[in-house]
Design a protein around this motif. Structure first.
Motif, mmCIF file in Angstrom:
data_model
loop_
_atom_site.group_PDB
_atom_site.id
_atom_site.type_symbol
_atom_site.label_atom_id
_atom_site.label_comp_id
_atom_site.label_asym_id
_atom_site.label_seq_id
_atom_site.Cartn_x
_atom_site.Cartn_y
_atom_site.Cartn_z
ATOM 1 N N VAL A 30 14.298 -67.130 47.663
ATOM 2 C CA VAL A 30 14.325 -66.721 46.260
ATOM 3 C C VAL A 30 14.668 -67.895 45.359
ATOM 4 N N ALA A 55 12.126 -69.376 42.345
ATOM 5 C CA ALA A 55 12.717 -68.845 41.106
ATOM 6 C C ALA A 55 12.024 -69.316 39.830
ATOM 7 N N ALA A 56 11.571 -70.555 39.787
ATOM 8 C CA ALA A 56 11.042 -71.057 38.522
ATOM 9 C C ALA A 56 9.533 -70.893 38.411
ATOM 10 N N LYS A 75 12.372 -76.175 44.411
ATOM 11 C CA LYS A 75 12.107 -75.218 43.346
ATOM 12 C C LYS A 75 11.270 -75.862 42.255
ATOM 13 N N TRP A 76 11.640 -77.074 41.875
ATOM 14 C CA TRP A 76 10.911 -77.704 40.765
ATOM 15 C C TRP A 76 9.558 -78.233 41.195
#
Lengths: 511, 402
Positions: free
Chosen positions: A365, A369-370, A423-424
């Motif tokens: 997650v 997320a992003a 994430k990024w």
């Protein structure tokens, strides 16, 4: 008192959590009146060892013996160890923000008769203690009005009030700027002269070199070696070698810069403080990054580096923001975080625990997320694809965890940072702003992160790295901007950059 | 530096799938507790607890808490609380009764008006929480007073009774037994439960096959089939008892639909994920581009609509609107959510858990009533159960090393 006697001797400490051996026969002895540094990678067992010592893990929950001042001790709680004069100051400071300095110093140890506090004596005593740590503040000042550096000094004053004999500091300078760090190290030296022994856990090898008398290196829950810093071969290289178990010839992975056209440009950027709205935090900043280029941002704490980045990234910080952002020559808007992400900008925050991660969530997650939209159709998430995606990043980034269902809060700092970067990366950015990407993580993980940053640049992205560690910027960046008092005060290419030159620009005053 | 477990080089083990399956270990615990309580009272009441009429009443009497608990668990996962739902239940009940009995509208129009009123109430509270930034505790405490006051205004202190039969059927009626009866049992009910049980197993099998096809970790076949067998048995046993009474309560169909929709919403949709993300770390969610204000707003709009539905159900079951309706309902719903394993700090909780938590309270109520335990003691016992359930949870977490 014998000057060179041993104040603390821990022998064959073994501590297990379930099937995991956190400490495996660690021994350490600390000389009275010395500064003893403990080094080790994240997860090596340093904090566990200190928790064993201070009674957080009570006697009986581990094997081995502890002798303090030539007596075998069996601490069952922190109170027991504090009674003997062992005080531990944690990385995350434990002060109550709305209470005054004096109240904090004597919290749990109040100068009281039948429950009524004698304020006169409390304040007098506090003033004396503050003088000892070199802090000139009114003891009635609420702690939240102090900076982190001063708060640290209040913690030490609190330790002194408990008649500390052995002071343990866990990463004391991790959140301090250079000036505050220097002051803290001075203070430790000063306390040593007064006979107070310190154990300092630190990642900063320069600092250890400056202050420590003895170093003990722990790796994988075992003592690797212990030596005096006066020995001729007591070098940083030796410490690193012992920490990682292999020689790190170069702290930075090799890279062939392949720099293209200008890709990202910010013009005349201004932002004001969110509360003190008359104060300009970012002052007419203009800069540019080319494709495949790694650009560093250097500045002292409070210079406005994070503020600049956050105000660009979805106006997450500040008020009355103005200025223009261009990508490949075309102006883009970044009014909300969502809009910034949509326009290909990613910002990995400075404080990953507070702003970067859902610590109770698993790796899956957090990675998604992003960019949930990339995994969803009509608002419904394809969880199988999400899992596969996260697993791909786990392998690619070498995130050490049993599976992507592991809760992120249980990972080490380096692995957490890799989750943030995953994430990024999954948002598919063209411009990455990485704010203190290696703060609080160990040498081995740093090397890996540098490798990832290099790969991003090699893939043609525009990469901005904000860092407090000048050697990091010098080793990583093709070009470095310095920020001072909210302004871009200098621009230095890799070839010209030296620490001295950067520091010169970083401390430049406004005209 | 605090953790040694994860820094060791480790091979990926097909670990327990964790949040991946809708039911986790923590919820097995509460499910076991429910089973123990049911068995306990079944013995204590000499088998009266699970008599067909009582099973039917258990569902119809507790429907309102279960509906509220579904909304409340979302509110609580998001890191908020809603103290106003009891008052909203009363106010919506008054509006519904006025719509049918004063304005003379048909039942379905009254229901629509009620739900719209709920949405408006939710939007009002959501506005203050999300866009002004007043803590939900304060906004909904104010709401508790405001909507209770408005109920009194609407009912001018009196009551409205004698609601139309189509309306009361929502809370106290049954699905018509148009397939007739066999051996005194309602056939449609039996058909329904068998269909639901089969569908459930089918869906689980498909999900399992997908995991297998992707080479993802999944639970062992034994545990999978035991779990499904027990659940299917429970569903069919429920239907078996209900078919012996009046058949399937309409409200059970509504509840079943809500459980499916909201479990899906929380587990599979972007909105649900954003709610968990915000409860887990609000700042991180903001910095990941989540439109946190709008998510907060819709959490409360949704709670308003569900509170309105609970109001319709409670009013229908009572057969009339009184100003004192819905008192303490918010506390029942909040208790159900926490017994069901949600965390006070937010970020943790499931619809399934909230439903089981609500049933624990419901079975306790019913069992103690059958045993004619004094109402005063009933409250005391329920309070203790809530305390122990959450304490047990914390104890468990601590043992597992948090």
């Amino acid at each position: 008192m014998n000057e060179n006697s041993t104040i603390l001797r821990m022998r064959d400490i073994t501590k297990t959590f379930g099937a995991v051996r956190a400490l495996d026969g660690v021994s350490i002895s600390v000389t009275r009146g010395s500064v003893h540094a403990i080094c080790g990678e994240n997860g090596a067992g340093k904090s566990t060892l200190m928790k064993v010592l201070s009674g957080v893990y009570p006697h009986g929950s581990f094997d081995g013996t502890i002798e303090f001042e030539d007596k075998e001790v069996e601490y069952r709680s922190i109170n027991d160890s504090e009674r003997d004069g062992i005080v531990i100051i944690h990385q995350e400071l434990a002060l109550s923000p709305y209470l005054s300095i004096a109240e904090n110093i004597f919290l749990g140890n109040e100068n009281a008769k039948r429950g009524v506090i004698n304020w006169h004596e409390t304040n007098l005593e506090a003033v004396k203690l503050l003088a000892r740590v070199g802090l000139q503040e009114n003891p009635a000042t609420p702690v939240l009005e102090l900076g982190v550096g001063k708060q640290q000094l209040v913690e030490i004053a609190k330790a002194l009030s408990k008649r500390v004999k052995l002071l343990i500091l866990d990463e004391p300078t991790a959140a301090l700027n250079d000036e505050d760090s220097a002051h803290l190290l001075d203070l430790l030296r000063h306390l040593r002269d007064q006979g107070i022994t310190s154990i300092i856990i630190s990642h900063k090898l320069k600092e250890i070199r400056k202050i420590a008398d003895t170093v003990t290196i722990i790796r994988d829950g075992a003592t690797i070696e212990s030596f005096e810093m006066t020995e001729p071969d007591a070098t940083e290289a030796r410490i690193i070698r012992s920490m990682v178990g292999r020689p790190l010839d170069n702290l930075f992975p090799p890279r062939e810069p392949d720099i293209g056209e200008e890709y990202f440009r910010v013009e005349n950027w201004n932002a004001y403080h969110p509360v003190d709205t008359a104060r300009k935090v970012v002052d007419d900043a203009s800069f540019s990054v080319r494709a495949g280029e790694i650009v560093g941002f250097a500045g002292l704490m409070g210079a406005g580096r994070t503020e600049l980045a956050m105000s660009i990234f979805g106006r997450s910080y500040g008020r009355n923001i103005s200025g223009k952002v261009f990508k490949q020559g075309k102006e883009i808007q970044t009014r909300t975080v969502e809009e910034a992400i949509r326009n290909g900008i990613a910002y990995a925050t400075e404080d990953r625990k507070k702003y970067g991660l859902n610590l109770i969530g698993d790796i899956t997650v957090n990675v998604s997320a992003a960019a949930l939209g990339r995994l969803a159709r009509l608002g419904v998430i394809d969880r199988n694809r999400e899992y596969v995606t996260a697993d791909r990043y786990r392998e690619q980034m070498n995130i050490k965890a049993p599976s992507v269902a592991s809760v992120v809060g249980k990972l080490s700092g380096g692995n957490q940072q890799k989750v943030v970067l995953s994430k990024w990366m999954f948002t598919g950015p063209d411009v990455l702003i990485l704010d203190e990407p290696t703060r609080g993580i160990d040498v081995g993980a740093k090397y890996e992160i540098y490798g990832i940053i290099n790969q991003l640049a090699a893939a043609g992205k525009a990469v901005i790295v904000i860092s407090s560690e000048l050697p990091e910027l010098l080793g990583l960046a093709d070009r470095i901007y310095t920020i001072s008092q909210g302004r871009i005060s200098g621009e230095v290419t890799r070839a010209d950059a030296t620490q001295e030159l950067l520091m010169h620009y970083m401390t430049a005053d406004k005209d | 530096m605090t953790n040694t477990i994860t820094t060791e080089p480790s091979t990926p083990t097909p670990a327990a799938p964790g949040r991946r399956t809708p039911i986790n270990l923590r919820q097995y615990g509460i499910l076991a507790a429910l089973a123990v309580i049911i068995v306990l009272f079944q013995v204590l009441t000499d088998g009266r607890l699970l008599m067909p009429g009582n099973v039917n009443n258990l569902i119809q009497q507790n429907a309102y808490v279960l509906i509220l608990a579904i909304g409340m668990v979302i509110v609580i996962i998001g890191g908020h609380i809603d103290l106003s739902v009891g008052s909203v239940v009363a106010m919506v009940g008054a509006v519904a009764a006025i719509a049918t009995n004063v304005w003379g509208l048909p039942w379905w129009q009254a229901v629509i008006i009620s739900l719209v009123v709920g949405a408006v109430v939710g939007a009002w509270q959501g506005y203050w929480v999300a866009f002004v930034g007043v803590p939900a505790f304060i906004v909904t405490l104010a709401g508790m007073l405001i909507f209770r006051g408005l109920t009194l205004v609407f009912l001018t202190g009196g009551t409205i009774s004698g609601l139309p039969r189509e309306f009361t059927a929502i809370g106290a009626g049954w699905v018509p037994g148009f397939l007739g009866e066999v051996g005194g049992r309602d056939v449609i009910t039996l058909v329904l439960v068998v269909a639901v049980a089969l569908a459930m197993v089918g869906i689980q099998l498909r999900a399992r096959a997908q995991l297998g096809a992707l080479g993802l970790p999944r639970e062992s076949a034994v545990s999978f089939w035991i779990k499904n067998a027990i659940t299917a048995f429970a569903i069919i046993a429920l239907g078996w008892q209900l078919s012996d009474y009046q058949g399937t309560p309409i409200i059970l169909v509504i509840l079943g639909g809500l459980v499916i929709i909201y479990t899906f919403t929380l587990n599979r949709t972007v909105f649900g994920r954003h709610v968990y993300a915000m409860g887990g770390n609000l700042f991180a969610a903001m910095m990941s581009g989540v439109k946190t204000k709008w998510v907060n707003f819709f959490i409360f709009v949704n709670m308003g609509v569900l509170a309105a539905l609970a109001g319709v159900v409670a009013t229908a079951r009572a057969g009339g609107a009184v100003a004192s309706a819905g008192q303490n309902y918010e506390l029942d719903a909040i208790a159900a959510v926490f017994i069901g394993g949600a965390a006070v700090q937010g970020g943790v909780g499931t619809v399934f858990g909230a439903i089981v938590g609500g049933l624990v309270m419901g079975v306790l109520n019913m069992g103690l009533s059958i045993l004619s335990v004094d109402a005063a003691w009933q409250q005391t016992i329920k309070g203790l159960v809530l305390l122990l359930a959450v304490a047990f949870d914390i104890f468990n977490k601590r043992r597992s090393g948090h």
